[in-house]
Write a protein that holds these residues in place. Structure first.
Motif, short mmCIF file in Angstrom:
data_model
loop_
_atom_site.label_atom_id
_atom_site.label_comp_id
_atom_site.label_asym_id
_atom_site.label_seq_id
_atom_site.Cartn_x
_atom_site.Cartn_y
_atom_site.Cartn_z
N UNK A 141 14.18 -10.57 -7.84
CA UNK A 141 13.35 -9.98 -7.96
C UNK A 141 12.27 -11.04 -7.35
N UNK A 142 11.46 -11.53 -5.99
CA UNK A 142 10.37 -12.30 -5.80
C UNK A 142 8.91 -11.52 -5.53
N UNK A 143 8.38 -11.98 -5.72
CA UNK A 143 7.00 -11.37 -5.30
C UNK A 143 6.50 -9.75 -6.11
N UNK A 144 6.30 -10.19 -7.65
CA UNK A 144 6.65 -9.18 -8.53
C UNK A 144 4.72 -9.16 -8.10
N UNK A 145 3.94 -7.43 -8.36
CA UNK A 145 3.12 -6.84 -7.88
C UNK A 145 2.18 -7.08 -8.89
N UNK A 146 1.21 -7.23 -9.07
CA UNK A 146 0.15 -7.69 -10.89
C UNK A 146 -1.05 -6.52 -10.43
N UNK A 147 -0.45 -5.94 -8.88
CA UNK A 147 -2.06 -4.89 -9.20
C UNK A 147 -2.14 -3.77 -10.54
N UNK A 148 -3.03 -3.38 -11.02
CA UNK A 148 -3.12 -2.31 -11.91
C UNK A 148 -2.44 -1.28 -11.61
N UNK A 149 -3.07 -0.24 -10.74
CA UNK A 149 -2.65 1.20 -10.51
C UNK A 149 -2.18 1.25 -9.15
N UNK A 150 -0.93 1.75 -8.88
CA UNK A 150 0.00 1.53 -7.91
C UNK A 150 -0.19 2.95 -7.14
N UNK A 151 0.49 3.01 -5.94
CA UNK A 151 0.47 4.76 -5.51
C UNK A 151 2.02 5.35 -4.83
N UNK A 152 2.33 5.93 -5.21
CA UNK A 152 4.50 6.13 -4.61
C UNK A 152 4.17 6.01 -3.78
N UNK A 153 5.60 5.12 -3.01
CA UNK A 153 5.71 6.05 -1.52
C UNK A 153 4.61 4.52 -0.77
N UNK A 154 3.59 3.74 -1.21
CA UNK A 154 2.66 3.10 -0.74
C UNK A 154 2.70 2.05 -1.00
N UNK A 155 2.58 1.50 -2.41
CA UNK A 155 2.60 0.38 -2.89
C UNK A 155 3.53 -0.81 -3.34
N UNK A 156 4.00 -1.46 -2.49
CA UNK A 156 5.06 -2.39 -2.77
C UNK A 156 5.28 -2.95 -4.32
#
Length: 163
Positions: A141-156
């Protein structure tokens, strides 16, 4: 035309969010099997929406009999588990409506399941959903996302690379 026939399968891929909600590091999941990465590395989502979509292009490997988890294989061979809620195996399918079957080909964003987070929470179960890379000995696993909220089918959520 011959290039198309002998085109090499893409091994590395981005994994998108299967649910909309709050992103949690796996270490913060209140279940040792996941927080201590016994099944593999990954990330978790505290869902704010009932819809579960495919995080990858690939194939459904296993819809668990109790409907609480679905595993996948990417076209490049990475194996992914989406485990809807914690200890939800005990619900024996209550609160889960599955829209795919074993062996079915899926694309990122295809609808997989409806996960009744209100009913499951009312029954005393946590709805936090771990997303696990099962074959970490072959993939990283590389480039793990760190934002707080994610949207299904959109955010990596993260990138998967062959070791």
């Amino acid at each position: 035309m011959l290039k198309k026939l002998f085109k090499k399968k893409e091994v590395n891929t981005d994994l998108t969010a299967p649910l909309t909600g709050k992103l949690l590091p796996l270490e913060q999941v209140p279940d040792q099997v996941f927080s201590q990465k016994m099944m593999g590395d990954g990330i978790a989502i505290e869902p704010s929406d009932n819809n579960v979509v495919s995080p990858i292009d690939g194939e459904v490997v296993d819809v668990f009999k109790t409907k609480h988890a679905i595993s996948f294989r990417t076209d490049g061979g990475a194996e992914i588990l989406v485990h809807m809620g914690l200890e939800t195996v005990q619900l024996d399918g209550k609160g889960f409506d599955i829209h795919v079957e074993n062996g079915q080909k899926v694309k990122k964003g295809d609808r997989l399941a409806t996960f009744d987070i209100d009913t499951i929470a009312a029954d005393g179960y946590k709805t936090v959903t771990p997303i696990i890379l099962l074959n970490g000995e072959e993939f990283a696993i590389t480039n793990m996302e760190s934002k707080q909220e994610v949207v299904a089918g959109e955010d990596v959520l993260f990138h998967i690379e062959k070791k």
